[in-house]
Every structure is written in structure tokens, then in C-alpha cells.
Motif scaffolding. Structure first.
Motif, PDB file in Angstrom:
ATOM      1  N   SER B 109       0.936  -1.257  -0.118  1.00 13.69           N
ATOM      2  CA  SER B 109       0.332  -0.570  -0.033  1.00 13.69           C
ATOM      3  C   SER B 109       0.536   1.109  -0.034  1.00 13.69           C
ATOM      4  O   SER B 109       0.215   2.092  -0.830  1.00 13.69           O
ATOM      5  CB  SER B 109      -1.072  -0.053   1.345  1.00 13.69           C
ATOM      6  OG  SER B 109      -1.688   0.841   0.873  1.00 13.69           O
ATOM      7  N   ASN B 120      -1.101  -2.656 -12.735  1.00 13.68           N
ATOM      8  CA  ASN B 120      -1.412  -3.488 -12.364  1.00 13.68           C
ATOM      9  C   ASN B 120      -2.351  -5.245 -13.100  1.00 13.68           C
ATOM     10  O   ASN B 120      -3.908  -4.744 -13.625  1.00 13.68           O
ATOM     11  CB  ASN B 120      -2.926  -3.273 -11.506  1.00 13.68           C
ATOM     12  CG  ASN B 120      -3.482  -3.870 -10.653  1.00 13.68           C
ATOM     13  OD1 ASN B 120      -3.001  -5.383 -10.008  1.00 13.68           O
ATOM     14  ND2 ASN B 120      -4.260  -3.552 -10.245  1.00 13.68           N
TER      15      ASN B 120
ATOM     16  N   CYS C   3      -4.864   7.994  -4.823  1.00 14.47           N
ATOM     17  CA  CYS C   3      -5.303   7.102  -6.163  1.00 14.47           C
ATOM     18  C   CYS C   3      -6.775   6.860  -5.786  1.00 14.47           C
ATOM     19  O   CYS C   3      -7.715   6.584  -5.249  1.00 14.47           O
ATOM     20  CB  CYS C   3      -4.617   5.072  -5.112  1.00 14.47           C
ATOM     21  SG  CYS C   3      -2.647   5.513  -5.142  1.00 14.47           S
ATOM     22  N   HIS C   5      -9.024   3.894  -7.815  1.00 18.67           N
ATOM     23  CA  HIS C   5      -8.686   2.386  -7.758  1.00 18.67           C
ATOM     24  C   HIS C   5     -10.246   2.020  -8.771  1.00 18.67           C
ATOM     25  O   HIS C   5     -10.757   2.684  -8.397  1.00 18.67           O
ATOM     26  CB  HIS C   5      -8.438   1.638  -7.018  1.00 18.67           C
ATOM     27  CG  HIS C   5      -7.977   1.922  -5.949  1.00 18.67           C
ATOM     28  ND1 HIS C   5      -7.002   0.803  -6.234  1.00 18.67           N
ATOM     29  CD2 HIS C   5      -7.309   2.607  -5.075  1.00 18.67           C
ATOM     30  CE1 HIS C   5      -5.285   0.866  -5.079  1.00 18.67           C
ATOM     31  NE2 HIS C   5      -5.509   2.164  -4.916  1.00 18.67           N
ATOM     32  N   THR C   6      -9.813   1.734 -10.183  1.00 22.63           N
ATOM     33  CA  THR C   6     -11.305   0.973 -11.169  1.00 22.63           C
ATOM     34  C   THR C   6     -11.510  -0.579 -10.580  1.00 22.63           C
ATOM     35  O   THR C   6     -10.575  -1.188 -10.785  1.00 22.63           O
ATOM     36  CB  THR C   6     -11.131   1.820 -12.615  1.00 22.63           C
ATOM     37  OG1 THR C   6     -10.294   0.738 -12.760  1.00 22.63           O
ATOM     38  CG2 THR C   6     -10.998   3.052 -11.823  1.00 22.63           C
ATOM     39  N   CYS C  19      -7.457  -5.488  -3.698  1.00 18.74           N
ATOM     40  CA  CYS C  19      -8.041  -4.370  -3.665  1.00 18.74           C
ATOM     41  C   CYS C  19      -7.981  -3.435  -2.328  1.00 18.74           C
ATOM     42  O   CYS C  19      -7.707  -2.299  -1.681  1.00 18.74           O
ATOM     43  CB  CYS C  19      -8.963  -3.641  -4.487  1.00 18.74           C
ATOM     44  SG  CYS C  19      -9.547  -1.655  -4.548  1.00 18.74           S
ATOM     45  N   LEU C  23      -6.143   0.110   0.481  1.00 14.08           N
ATOM     46  CA  LEU C  23      -6.104   1.488   0.145  1.00 14.08           C
ATOM     47  C   LEU C  23      -5.534   2.133   1.133  1.00 14.08           C
ATOM     48  O   LEU C  23      -6.086   0.742   2.237  1.00 14.08           O
ATOM     49  CB  LEU C  23      -8.334   1.143   0.208  1.00 14.08           C
ATOM     50  CG  LEU C  23      -9.077   0.271  -1.065  1.00 14.08           C
ATOM     51  CD1 LEU C  23     -10.173   0.476  -1.045  1.00 14.08           C
ATOM     52  CD2 LEU C  23      -8.895   1.440  -2.529  1.00 14.08           C
ATOM     53  N   ASP C  27      -7.836   7.651  -0.376  1.00 12.60           N
ATOM     54  CA  ASP C  27      -8.120   6.575  -1.764  1.00 12.60           C
ATOM     55  C   ASP C  27      -9.714   7.207  -2.038  1.00 12.60           C
ATOM     56  O   ASP C  27     -10.772   7.175  -1.464  1.00 12.60           O
ATOM     57  CB  ASP C  27      -7.588   5.120  -1.719  1.00 12.60           C
ATOM     58  CG  ASP C  27      -6.518   5.328  -1.702  1.00 12.60           C
ATOM     59  OD1 ASP C  27      -5.813   6.176  -2.258  1.00 12.60           O
ATOM     60  OD2 ASP C  27      -5.886   4.279  -1.794  1.00 12.60           O
ATOM     61  N   VAL C  29     -12.886   4.388  -4.736  1.00 11.19           N
ATOM     62  CA  VAL C  29     -13.222   3.649  -6.208  1.00 11.19           C
ATOM     63  C   VAL C  29     -14.463   3.223  -6.630  1.00 11.19           C
ATOM     64  O   VAL C  29     -15.294   3.813  -6.217  1.00 11.19           O
ATOM     65  CB  VAL C  29     -13.030   1.808  -4.882  1.00 11.19           C
ATOM     66  CG1 VAL C  29     -13.728   0.418  -5.678  1.00 11.19           C
ATOM     67  CG2 VAL C  29     -12.199   1.733  -3.840  1.00 11.19           C
ATOM     68  N   ILE C  93      -5.600   3.566 -10.367  1.00 10.70           N
ATOM     69  CA  ILE C  93      -5.061   2.075 -10.923  1.00 10.70           C
ATOM     70  C   ILE C  93      -5.501   0.918 -11.252  1.00 10.70           C
ATOM     71  O   ILE C  93      -7.317   0.736 -10.053  1.00 10.70           O
ATOM     72  CB  ILE C  93      -4.516   1.430  -8.853  1.00 10.70           C
ATOM     73  CG1 ILE C  93      -3.118   2.214  -9.200  1.00 10.70           C
ATOM     74  CG2 ILE C  93      -4.181   0.075  -9.483  1.00 10.70           C
ATOM     75  CD1 ILE C  93      -2.799   1.955  -7.082  1.00 10.70           C
ATOM     76  N   SER C  94      -6.178   0.617 -12.264  1.00  9.37           N
ATOM     77  CA  SER C  94      -7.272  -0.541 -13.080  1.00  9.37           C
ATOM     78  C   SER C  94      -7.037  -1.427 -12.635  1.00  9.37           C
ATOM     79  O   SER C  94      -5.701  -2.584 -12.645  1.00  9.37           O
ATOM     80  CB  SER C  94      -6.772   0.172 -14.534  1.00  9.37           C
ATOM     81  OG  SER C  94      -6.973   1.589 -14.625  1.00  9.37           O
ATOM     82  N   TRP C  95      -7.551  -2.299 -11.780  1.00 12.94           N
ATOM     83  CA  TRP C  95      -7.906  -3.320 -11.434  1.00 12.94           C
ATOM     84  C   TRP C  95      -8.941  -4.360 -12.417  1.00 12.94           C
ATOM     85  O   TRP C  95     -10.484  -4.422 -12.813  1.00 12.94           O
ATOM     86  CB  TRP C  95      -8.619  -4.431 -10.093  1.00 12.94           C
ATOM     87  CG  TRP C  95      -7.786  -3.270  -8.738  1.00 12.94           C
ATOM     88  CD1 TRP C  95      -7.716  -1.907  -8.325  1.00 12.94           C
ATOM     89  CD2 TRP C  95      -6.727  -3.836  -8.121  1.00 12.94           C
ATOM     90  NE1 TRP C  95      -6.755  -2.236  -7.439  1.00 12.94           N
ATOM     91  CE2 TRP C  95      -6.191  -3.275  -7.341  1.00 12.94           C
ATOM     92  CE3 TRP C  95      -6.890  -5.363  -8.089  1.00 12.94           C
ATOM     93  CZ2 TRP C  95      -5.453  -3.588  -6.362  1.00 12.94           C
ATOM     94  CZ3 TRP C  95      -5.812  -5.758  -6.890  1.00 12.94           C
ATOM     95  CH2 TRP C  95      -5.248  -5.098  -5.689  1.00 12.94           C
TER      96      TRP C  95
END
Lengths: 129, 121, 96
Positions: B109, B120, C3, C5-6, C19, C23, C27, C29, C93-95
Motif C-alpha cells: 500500500s 496492475n 489513488c 482504483h477502478t 484492492c 486502500l 483513496d 474506488v 490504478i485499474s484492476w
């Protein structure tokens, strides 16, 4: 802001290529700069000019092609991903004795150095896979 | 190459079922070649890439475990392996191709927060 | 650096498990594509994420018939908002 968009997903296998296209269009509409589109892995299929769709279905590669031309975008397909998936430009087609290139001329075949360059020169890198 | 960036790759995919692991490695090595500061994290199924005794010739592929050993040759020294991912897959450090130090989620993290860009996959 | 995050796969793929453990406060999502199924129906978003801003891509929820049942902790965002969020946060940051 300057954005680079990396697309790993093929059209018609998942929604991600469509999402990438919508996001890129929204970026441009908001007045941001797209430094580069980078098609990687299965994402190179987004630059296949021999894509045929039903009349009521979105032709994603054609939509990308138009977006790239209309906005004068820099679009790259990764060389190591594209050749092994049958995505060749006119000169590669000639070299390998194929009848024609399969790649839209709005995208250029290049190496991963172009992704590194894009990463270092963009404020944001957004990935779709 | 105008700006040097702090770039982190989070490799979360098993080595052969998809090509994500190879793509992730290729990108990281390219960044290292072009003199970026590169960090590499093995998370989730990504830890399977490090398993000893892979012989991918059996499925006509190149063994990814060997390629992983190239990371340090390319100057990528900051390699993190997620301990929880190892534990939930019953893997031990002795099962791996590299002598690695396991990290916890707080370490990963913090690395993500410190990074300019994160890939990622 | 904050960040965004997707998350783009349905809860079956458990992207949010890893994810959510990474976090930090500040952040956010954004659920897109099949990830939006996290946002309708019961108990799919872990309680540990209560301090994190949550968004779902409106177009994807409309397409799936789930917009009306979007849970209250999640804010709907269209593509224009997705663009704004990707500028507002220091990185995406794409998941997938």
C-alpha cells in the motif's frame, strides 16, 4: 492534463475496449490532451481494419480509427503483440508476402519504448483490460 | 525520455493461463532499459510465477520463472512478494526461484502511494 | 499521493478483496463494467471501506438495469465524472 491510455482488451471479448474508447472520447471532450493510445496484448485487435460488424452493432476498430483521425491522436500498437496476432501494416505485409496489411493506417507499429516514453511524458496513465 | 518516474508493476496473474504475466514483465523490463525507477510486486495468483521447477516447454511456452530472474539483471532490485498471497496458496519461500523477502499489505500500500504510475495486471 | 482504483469484474472474481486491503484514507474506488454489480444488492462492499469514496459508472449500471438499486454509499458517475476523478486523484490504478 496529458493522458496516455493503454488498452489490453480485444473488442467483442469484454467491455473494456468500449470503456477505453468512451473514456478517451470524454477526455477529449473535456479539453484534455491524449499524449498516446497504446494497444497492447489482445488490445491490438482494436486496430484491425478488416473488422466487419452487423449494421446495428458498433464497429469498435472503426470508431477508434475515426477518433484517432478526427483528433489527430498518436496511436501505437505494440509490435510484439501485433505481429503474432496477424495485425500487420502494409510494409510488414509486403515483407511477409501477405496480400494486404490488416492494420488501420491511423495506428503505427512500434515497440514498448513508446509506452515508456508515453508514461514518462504523461500526467496520467489509465489502463483498460 | 524527459522525466524519470517511479513506476510500480503489480503482477497478479498466474504465469501461463493468460498472457498478463508476460505482458507485465515485458513492460517492466522496457521501463528499466529506459532508465526508469521500477518496482515489482507479486500479488494474488502472481506468486505462482515464482514457483520453482516450472517446465513450460510441456505447453510450448517459455518458462516465466527463468525470466523473472532477469529482473535484477535489468536493475530492478525492489521486488516485493505478498506474504498473504503465498500463505493462502500454501507456498513457502523455499518453493520459489528467487530468495525473496515477503511483505505485508501495508508495505505494498505504501509503495502504491509513493508511485507515480502503477500498472496492475 | 492519492489513488483512484477502478474495479471491472463481478464480485465472483474477488478483485475487491486485494484492492480493499491496499486502500488508504483519501483513496477512492470507481466500479465499472461488471464491477458495478458490487453496488446493487446486499453486503458486497466490505465495511473496512467506509472511509473511502465510492463511485459507480452510471452508463454501466443503466445498461445492466441496476441504476435504481444502487446502494446509498455509492455515488453514480458518468464518463465525464470519471475523467474529472482521474484528474483529481494523483493516479489511476485499474484492476482487471
Amino acid at each position: 492534463m496529458k493522458f496516455t491510455i493503454v488498452v489490453y482488451a480485444a473488442p467483442y471479448s469484454s467491455e473494456a475496449a468500449h470503456s477505453a474508447l468512451q473514456f478517451t472520447a470524454a477526455l477529449l471532450k473535456a479539453g484534455h490532451e491524449v499524449y498516446r493510445l497504446f494497444f497492447f496484448g489482445d488490445g491490438v485487435h482494436n486496430a484491425n481494419r478488416f473488422t466487419v460488424t452487423a449494421t446495428d452493432e458498433e464497429n469498435l476498430p472503426l470508431s477508434w480509427h475515426r477518433l484517432i483521425l478526427d483528433n489527430n491522436l498518436d496511436a501505437v500498437v505494440c509490435v510484439s503483440s501485433s505481429l503474432k496476432r496477424g495485425l500487420v501494416d502494409a510494409s510488414e505485409a509486403k515483407r511477409h508476402d501477405f496480400d494486404a496489411g490488416t492494420l488501420f493506417d491511423s495506428s503505427e507499429i512500434a515497440g514498448l519504448g513508446q509506452l515508456v516514453d508515453a508514461t514518462t511524458n504523461s500526467d496520467r496513465v489509465v489502463n483498460f483490460g | 525520455m524527459t522525466h524519470k518516474k517511479f513506476i510500480t508493476f503489480v503482477s497478479r496473474s498466474a504465469p501461463y493461463g493468460t498472457h498478463n504475466a508476460q505482458l507485465c514483465l515485458d513492460m517492466a523490463l522496457a521501463c528499466a532499459v529506459f532508465d526508469q525507477e521500477v518496482n515489482y510486486v507479486f500479488l494474488d495468483d502472481g506468486v505462482y510465477q515464482l514457483k520453482r521447477e516450472q517446465r513450460a516447454a510441456a505447453i510450448k511456452r517459455k518458462t516465466l520463472g527463468n525470466a523473472i530472474e532477469a529482473l535484477s539483471l535489468y536493475g530492478i532490485e525492489n521486488i516485493m512478494v505478498d506474504g498473504a498471497s503465498m500463505q493462502s496458496r500454501a507456498l513457502q519461500v523455499a518453493d520459489l526461484v528467487l530468495p525473496v523477502t515477503l511483505v505485508d499489505r501495508a508495505d505494498i500500500s505504501a509503495l502504491l502511494q509513493a508511485s507515480d504510475v502503477v500498472f496492475n495486471l | 499521493m492519492s489513488c483512484l482504483h477502478t474495479i471491472n469484474r463481478s464480485p465472483r472474481f474477488a478483485q475487491l478483496d486485494s484492492c480493499s486491503s491496499l486502500l488508504l484514507p483519501g483513496d477512492a474506488v470507481l466500479f465499472i463494467e461488471d464491477g458495478t454489480y458490487y453496488c446493487s444488492g446486499p453486503h458486497k462492499i466490505p465495511a473496512t471501506m467506509s472511509g473511502v469514496e465510492l463511485y459507480a459508472l452510471q452508463e454501466d449500471m443503466i445498461a445492466r438495469g441496476t441504476e435504481a438499486t444502487c446502494v446509498k454509499e455509492v455515488t453514480l458517475a458518468n464518463y465525464s465524472k470519471f475523467v474529472e476523478l482521474s484528474c483529481e486523484f494523483d493516479k489511476v490504478i485499474s484492476w482487471f
